[in-house]
Design a protein around this motif. Structure first.
Motif, PDB file in Angstrom:
ATOM      1  N   LYS A  35     -21.994  53.607   7.550  1.00  0.00           N
ATOM      2  CA  LYS A  35     -20.818  54.286   7.033  1.00  0.00           C
ATOM      3  C   LYS A  35     -19.936  53.343   6.226  1.00  0.00           C
ATOM      4  O   LYS A  35     -18.734  53.550   6.121  1.00  0.00           O
ATOM      5  N   LYS A  36     -20.528  52.278   5.679  1.00  0.00           N
ATOM      6  CA  LYS A  36     -19.758  51.376   4.832  1.00  0.00           C
ATOM      7  C   LYS A  36     -19.242  52.135   3.610  1.00  0.00           C
ATOM      8  O   LYS A  36     -19.934  52.978   3.060  1.00  0.00           O
ATOM      9  N   PRO A  37     -18.038  51.834   3.163  1.00  0.00           N
ATOM     10  CA  PRO A  37     -17.552  52.484   1.937  1.00  0.00           C
ATOM     11  C   PRO A  37     -18.429  52.102   0.752  1.00  0.00           C
ATOM     12  O   PRO A  37     -18.972  51.003   0.683  1.00  0.00           O
ATOM     13  N   LEU A  38     -18.545  53.032  -0.197  1.00  0.00           N
ATOM     14  CA  LEU A  38     -19.430  52.816  -1.337  1.00  0.00           C
ATOM     15  C   LEU A  38     -19.072  51.561  -2.111  1.00  0.00           C
ATOM     16  O   LEU A  38     -19.929  50.895  -2.687  1.00  0.00           O
ATOM     17  N   SER A  39     -17.787  51.197  -2.133  1.00  0.00           N
ATOM     18  CA  SER A  39     -17.352  50.021  -2.885  1.00  0.00           C
ATOM     19  C   SER A  39     -17.955  48.733  -2.357  1.00  0.00           C
ATOM     20  O   SER A  39     -17.968  47.722  -3.052  1.00  0.00           O
ATOM     21  N   LEU A  40     -18.453  48.754  -1.105  1.00  0.00           N
ATOM     22  CA  LEU A  40     -19.042  47.558  -0.520  1.00  0.00           C
ATOM     23  C   LEU A  40     -20.558  47.506  -0.679  1.00  0.00           C
ATOM     24  O   LEU A  40     -21.190  46.544  -0.272  1.00  0.00           O
ATOM     25  N   TRP A  41     -21.143  48.532  -1.287  1.00  0.00           N
ATOM     26  CA  TRP A  41     -22.584  48.497  -1.514  1.00  0.00           C
ATOM     27  C   TRP A  41     -22.896  47.632  -2.728  1.00  0.00           C
ATOM     28  O   TRP A  41     -22.147  47.603  -3.695  1.00  0.00           O
ATOM     29  N   PRO A  42     -24.026  46.934  -2.720  1.00  0.00           N
ATOM     30  CA  PRO A  42     -24.491  46.314  -3.960  1.00  0.00           C
ATOM     31  C   PRO A  42     -24.941  47.423  -4.895  1.00  0.00           C
ATOM     32  O   PRO A  42     -25.218  48.549  -4.459  1.00  0.00           O
ATOM     33  N   CYS A 296     -20.429  47.637 -18.883  1.00  0.00           N
ATOM     34  CA  CYS A 296     -21.074  47.266 -17.624  1.00  0.00           C
ATOM     35  C   CYS A 296     -20.776  48.320 -16.558  1.00  0.00           C
ATOM     36  O   CYS A 296     -19.610  48.664 -16.327  1.00  0.00           O
ATOM     37  N   GLN A 297     -21.829  48.811 -15.934  1.00  0.00           N
ATOM     38  CA  GLN A 297     -21.716  49.924 -15.010  1.00  0.00           C
ATOM     39  C   GLN A 297     -21.849  49.468 -13.555  1.00  0.00           C
ATOM     40  O   GLN A 297     -22.405  48.402 -13.280  1.00  0.00           O
ATOM     41  N   PRO A 298     -21.363  50.288 -12.603  1.00  0.00           N
ATOM     42  CA  PRO A 298     -21.426  49.911 -11.181  1.00  0.00           C
ATOM     43  C   PRO A 298     -22.846  49.676 -10.677  1.00  0.00           C
ATOM     44  O   PRO A 298     -23.059  48.881  -9.758  1.00  0.00           O
ATOM     45  N   GLN A 299     -23.837  50.361 -11.274  1.00  0.00           N
ATOM     46  CA  GLN A 299     -25.218  50.199 -10.819  1.00  0.00           C
ATOM     47  C   GLN A 299     -25.748  48.786 -11.041  1.00  0.00           C
ATOM     48  O   GLN A 299     -26.755  48.398 -10.462  1.00  0.00           O
ATOM     49  N   GLN A 300     -25.074  48.000 -11.889  1.00  0.00           N
ATOM     50  CA  GLN A 300     -25.549  46.660 -12.227  1.00  0.00           C
ATOM     51  C   GLN A 300     -24.812  45.562 -11.476  1.00  0.00           C
ATOM     52  O   GLN A 300     -24.969  44.385 -11.782  1.00  0.00           O
ATOM     53  N   ARG A 301     -24.039  45.936 -10.452  1.00  0.00           N
ATOM     54  CA  ARG A 301     -23.249  44.930  -9.747  1.00  0.00           C
ATOM     55  C   ARG A 301     -24.070  44.258  -8.646  1.00  0.00           C
ATOM     56  O   ARG A 301     -25.060  44.811  -8.154  1.00  0.00           O
ATOM     57  N   ILE A 307     -21.133  41.780 -12.043  1.00  0.00           N
ATOM     58  CA  ILE A 307     -22.399  42.110 -12.691  1.00  0.00           C
ATOM     59  C   ILE A 307     -23.455  41.066 -12.343  1.00  0.00           C
ATOM     60  O   ILE A 307     -23.219  39.862 -12.445  1.00  0.00           O
ATOM     61  N   PHE A 308     -24.600  41.554 -11.933  1.00  0.00           N
ATOM     62  CA  PHE A 308     -25.735  40.748 -11.510  1.00  0.00           C
ATOM     63  C   PHE A 308     -26.203  39.837 -12.654  1.00  0.00           C
ATOM     64  O   PHE A 308     -26.493  40.290 -13.761  1.00  0.00           O
ATOM     65  N   GLY A 309     -26.276  38.522 -12.379  1.00  0.00           N
ATOM     66  CA  GLY A 309     -26.674  37.565 -13.404  1.00  0.00           C
ATOM     67  C   GLY A 309     -28.062  37.828 -13.954  1.00  0.00           C
ATOM     68  O   GLY A 309     -28.331  37.599 -15.136  1.00  0.00           O
ATOM     69  N   VAL A 348     -17.512  44.896 -13.463  1.00  0.00           N
ATOM     70  CA  VAL A 348     -17.811  46.303 -13.719  1.00  0.00           C
ATOM     71  C   VAL A 348     -16.738  46.870 -14.646  1.00  0.00           C
ATOM     72  O   VAL A 348     -15.544  46.642 -14.442  1.00  0.00           O
ATOM     73  N   GLY A 349     -17.159  47.586 -15.681  1.00  0.00           N
ATOM     74  CA  GLY A 349     -16.225  48.156 -16.640  1.00  0.00           C
ATOM     75  C   GLY A 349     -15.988  47.294 -17.861  1.00  0.00           C
ATOM     76  O   GLY A 349     -15.398  47.763 -18.848  1.00  0.00           O
ATOM     77  N   ASP A 350     -16.442  46.023 -17.829  1.00  0.00           N
ATOM     78  CA  ASP A 350     -16.252  45.141 -18.985  1.00  0.00           C
ATOM     79  C   ASP A 350     -17.061  45.635 -20.182  1.00  0.00           C
ATOM     80  O   ASP A 350     -18.182  46.133 -20.036  1.00  0.00           O
ATOM     81  N   PHE A 351     -16.479  45.473 -21.364  1.00  0.00           N
ATOM     82  CA  PHE A 351     -17.169  45.741 -22.629  1.00  0.00           C
ATOM     83  C   PHE A 351     -17.860  44.442 -23.024  1.00  0.00           C
ATOM     84  O   PHE A 351     -17.212  43.458 -23.360  1.00  0.00           O
ATOM     85  N   LEU A 352     -19.188  44.436 -22.957  1.00  0.00           N
ATOM     86  CA  LEU A 352     -19.952  43.213 -23.155  1.00  0.00           C
ATOM     87  C   LEU A 352     -20.729  43.289 -24.463  1.00  0.00           C
ATOM     88  O   LEU A 352     -21.441  44.266 -24.721  1.00  0.00           O
ATOM     89  N   ARG A 353     -20.583  42.256 -25.270  1.00  0.00           N
ATOM     90  CA  ARG A 353     -21.284  42.195 -26.565  1.00  0.00           C
ATOM     91  C   ARG A 353     -22.245  41.003 -26.562  1.00  0.00           C
ATOM     92  O   ARG A 353     -21.860  39.878 -26.228  1.00  0.00           O
TER      93      ARG A 353
END
Length: 437
Positions: A35-42, A296-301, A307-309, A348-353
């Motif tokens: 029941k961990k909050p979603l914000s704590l999921w990878p 950058c989206q949450p799925q890539q954290r 954001i995952f290196g 997450v949310g950064d505009f990456l170029r």
């Protein structure tokens, strides 16, 4: 015979294809973990290796998702051997068709971009394993990728033969950790010979206090075997070389670099001032550029919410490959990751170029011309009118033999700068590569 079809109003239900990293089949386990909050999921990143690492997680990794920030830091450093952090993952390509399809590229080889993701994920897990103090009452360290040293592909990696990645901590400084990973694959699936190394990678991680973000000391390392001692000494030498490179490069620019910059600019000025008379076997650096961008989206954290290196390396590699392809006019073949710098985190949310260019080429060897590609990642914030460099990636490619055979007579052009800044970047990279070789 009348065909039966479902009603157009009947919805087609879509289900997730990934398990929650907190699913636990043990009915006696602590149900609060589910029941961990979603914000704590990878992030739900589609990497079989990342999923496998989560399935083999320990309490250490679970603590990283919800670290006890009010707990005290580790009070006493431990001394560990490299074997304590060693981990191995095995890709069963020979028997797992679905896994093969996830990693297959257009040339029926392993996709290098996905492999870079997995290498970063495994190196990060190894660093966490070494830094664990096995004490649930202390707060864990915050570990981030600082850089990737030279990564050389010794031969193409087949997607039809089982693949193994094994690695361990080989050296530690006060707050830095070096991990070496070996990718091995037998010559053929039926071969009885021992596995051969097809790629070796070296990652540098740095430790930060989870609460203050200040540099934090890491557990000590004591090598045991002769090979571990040899790797430790080699890593120590690389660390000294990294420190001397900074001072040495500054002196080189002062002493002889100015003349080299002027010589490169002289060639570039012909293109700018007298383009009709310019050498057709050369091209301006700015004419080799490509660029792409993303939000950058949450799925890539990663497990720290950033954001995952490995994802960043994957995206940079794809752009570098495309840059080499457009430049050469022939299908490129990956040779090396020369260096990667992680200069600042990406959120997450950064505009990456991502911006790429061919920095220089070496065509003296007609059998294997070299194309050095630079990719620079920028975190751009339009509302603040700011743009900061987050990563620098350097890759080396050549041309695939079969492509070169079909295009006999096509030459790899020389890259020349139009500005002093471009000339200095070319010289810096050539000097860095010559020191590494």
């Amino acid at each position: 015979m009348e065909e039966t079809i479902s009603s157009p109003t009947t919805p087609i239900h879509i289900f997730s294809t990934l398990l929650s990293p907190f699913n636990d089949t043990d009915s006696n386990s602590d149900s609060s973990m589910t029941k961990k909050p979603l914000s704590l999921w990878p992030g739900m990143y589609h990497s079989p290796v990342t999923i496998a690492l989560w399935e083999t997680r320990s309490k250490t990794f679970e603590r990283l998702l919800d670290p006890p920030l009010d707990a005290p830091p580790q009070s006493e450093l431990l001394t560990k051997t490299p074997s304590r952090s060693r981990m191995t993952i095995l890709y069963n390509f020979s028997t797992d068709f679905i896994l093969r399809e996830q990693y297959r590229d257009a040339c029926n080889e392993v996709r290098i971009g996905k492999l870079l993701e997995d290498l970063d994920a495994l190196a990060g897990t190894i660093s966490v394993k070494h830094c664990a103090d096995d004490d649930s009452t202390t707060r864990p360290l915050y570990l981030v990728t600082a850089s990737v040293d030279k990564m050389v592909l010794k031969k193409p990696i087949s997607v039809d033969i089982d693949l193994r990645i094994s690695g361990a901590v080989t050296w530690v400084g006060r707050s830095s950790i070096e991990i070496q990973l070996d990718v091995t694959q037998p010559p053929t699936q039926s071969a009885e010979a021992t596995d051969s190394v097809v790629l070796t990678a070296t990652f540098i991680f740095v430790a930060r206090d989870y609460k203050t973000r200040a540099a934090a000391p890491v557990n000590r390392l004591i090598p045991e075997t002769e090979r571990e001692k040899s790797l430790y000494e080699a890593a120590e030498a690389r660390n000294r070389l990294r420190k001397s490179k900074i001072k040495g490069h500054e002196k080189a620019i002062e002493n002889g670099g100015v003349n080299r910059v002027a010589a490169l600019l002289a060639e570039g000025r012909i293109f700018c001032d007298m383009p009709a008379l310019a050498d057709r076997d050369s091209i301006l650096l700015r004419e080799t550029r490509l660029e792409n961008s993303l939000i950058c989206q949450p799925q890539q954290r990663n497990i720290h919410g950033r954001i995952f290196g490995g994802f960043l390396m994957h995206r940079a590699f794809e752009l570098a490959f495309s840059t080499a392809y457009v430049f050469a006019g022939m299908m490129p073949s990956f040779l090396e990751v020369d260096h990667v710098d992680f200069l600042r985190p990406v959120d997450v949310g950064d505009f990456l170029r991502f911006k790429s260019c061919v920095l220089y080429t070496e065509s003296e060897s007609s059998d294997q011309p070299l194309i050095n590609v630079e990719v620079v990642a920028h975190v751009t914030r339009p509302e603040l009118r700011s743009s900061e460099v987050s990563n620098r990636f350097y890759f080396t490619f050549t041309v695939r033999h079969e492509a070169k055979a079909k295009n006999n007579g096509v030459r790899i052009r020389k890259v020349v700068p139009a500005t002093e800044e471009e000339a200095r970047r070319i010289i810096e990279r050539i000097d860095a590569d010559s020191l590494d070789s």
